[in-house]
Design a protein around this motif. Structure first.
Motif, PDB file in Angstrom:
ATOM      1  N   SER A 133       5.799 -14.155   7.160  1.00  0.00           N
ATOM      2  CA  SER A 133       7.078 -14.862   7.098  1.00  0.00           C
ATOM      3  C   SER A 133       7.921 -14.476   5.887  1.00  0.00           C
ATOM      4  O   SER A 133       8.995 -15.040   5.683  1.00  0.00           O
ATOM      5  CB  SER A 133       6.848 -16.379   7.112  1.00  0.00           C
ATOM      6  OG  SER A 133       6.082 -16.784   5.997  1.00  0.00           O
ATOM      7  N   GLY A 134       7.432 -13.540   5.064  1.00  0.00           N
ATOM      8  CA  GLY A 134       8.219 -13.044   3.944  1.00  0.00           C
ATOM      9  C   GLY A 134       7.879 -13.645   2.597  1.00  0.00           C
ATOM     10  O   GLY A 134       8.632 -13.485   1.637  1.00  0.00           O
ATOM     11  N   LYS A 135       6.760 -14.329   2.486  1.00  0.00           N
ATOM     12  CA  LYS A 135       6.381 -14.953   1.210  1.00  0.00           C
ATOM     13  C   LYS A 135       6.203 -13.920   0.105  1.00  0.00           C
ATOM     14  O   LYS A 135       6.727 -14.085  -0.997  1.00  0.00           O
ATOM     15  CB  LYS A 135       5.083 -15.755   1.378  1.00  0.00           C
ATOM     16  CG  LYS A 135       5.156 -16.869   2.405  1.00  0.00           C
ATOM     17  CD  LYS A 135       3.824 -17.565   2.586  1.00  0.00           C
ATOM     18  CE  LYS A 135       2.723 -16.672   3.098  1.00  0.00           C
ATOM     19  NZ  LYS A 135       2.851 -16.189   4.457  1.00  0.00           N
ATOM     20  N   THR A 136       5.462 -12.866   0.380  1.00  0.00           N
ATOM     21  CA  THR A 136       5.223 -11.830  -0.630  1.00  0.00           C
ATOM     22  C   THR A 136       6.522 -11.107  -0.972  1.00  0.00           C
ATOM     23  O   THR A 136       6.819 -10.868  -2.147  1.00  0.00           O
ATOM     24  CB  THR A 136       4.158 -10.834  -0.143  1.00  0.00           C
ATOM     25  OG1 THR A 136       2.939 -11.541   0.066  1.00  0.00           O
ATOM     26  CG2 THR A 136       3.938  -9.722  -1.146  1.00  0.00           C
ATOM     27  N   THR A 137       7.298 -10.779   0.024  1.00  0.00           N
ATOM     28  CA  THR A 137       8.573 -10.094  -0.209  1.00  0.00           C
ATOM     29  C   THR A 137       9.481 -10.936  -1.089  1.00  0.00           C
ATOM     30  O   THR A 137      10.076 -10.437  -2.057  1.00  0.00           O
ATOM     31  CB  THR A 137       9.267  -9.779   1.128  1.00  0.00           C
ATOM     32  OG1 THR A 137       8.396  -8.975   1.921  1.00  0.00           O
ATOM     33  CG2 THR A 137      10.592  -9.077   0.924  1.00  0.00           C
ATOM     34  N   LEU A 138       9.586 -12.231  -0.792  1.00  0.00           N
ATOM     35  CA  LEU A 138      10.423 -13.123  -1.588  1.00  0.00           C
ATOM     36  C   LEU A 138       9.893 -13.231  -3.014  1.00  0.00           C
ATOM     37  O   LEU A 138      10.657 -13.126  -3.984  1.00  0.00           O
ATOM     38  CB  LEU A 138      10.482 -14.506  -0.943  1.00  0.00           C
ATOM     39  CG  LEU A 138      11.293 -15.561  -1.689  1.00  0.00           C
ATOM     40  CD1 LEU A 138      12.750 -15.135  -1.814  1.00  0.00           C
ATOM     41  CD2 LEU A 138      11.174 -16.903  -0.979  1.00  0.00           C
TER      42      LEU A 138
END
Length: 83
Positions: free
Chosen positions: A28-33
């Motif tokens: 869901s994009g946790k690492t990217t964020l």
């Protein structure tokens, strides 16, 4: 990167708390964020066996390596870091 509504909230939380945890479903994009917001801090993935071993064997020494903070990915693999 896709703009995230949570970005401003995370920035605000980081001003008041030493630790901010991002949780959510897989992919869901946790690492990217996290890496985007804290791009000036080290990124350490506890999925890496060598990194995880350091964190599990000596949590204090592991955290001392990052005095200004870090992005810790897969932190559930070393729960003693937070006790």
């Amino acid at each position: 990167m896709i703009p995230r509504a949570a970005e401003s909230l995370v920035h605000s939380l980081l001003r008041g708390f030493p630790i901010v945890t991002l949780t959510g479903p897989r992919q869901s994009g946790k690492t990217t964020l996290s890496r985007h917001i804290l791009s000036d801090r080290p990124y350490l993935s506890l999925e890496d066996p060598d990194v995880r071993r350091l964190a599990v064997d000596d949590p204090r020494a592991f955290l001392a390596r990052c005095p200004a903070g870090a992005v810790l990915d897969e932190a559930q693999r070393a729960p003693d870091l937070f006790s």
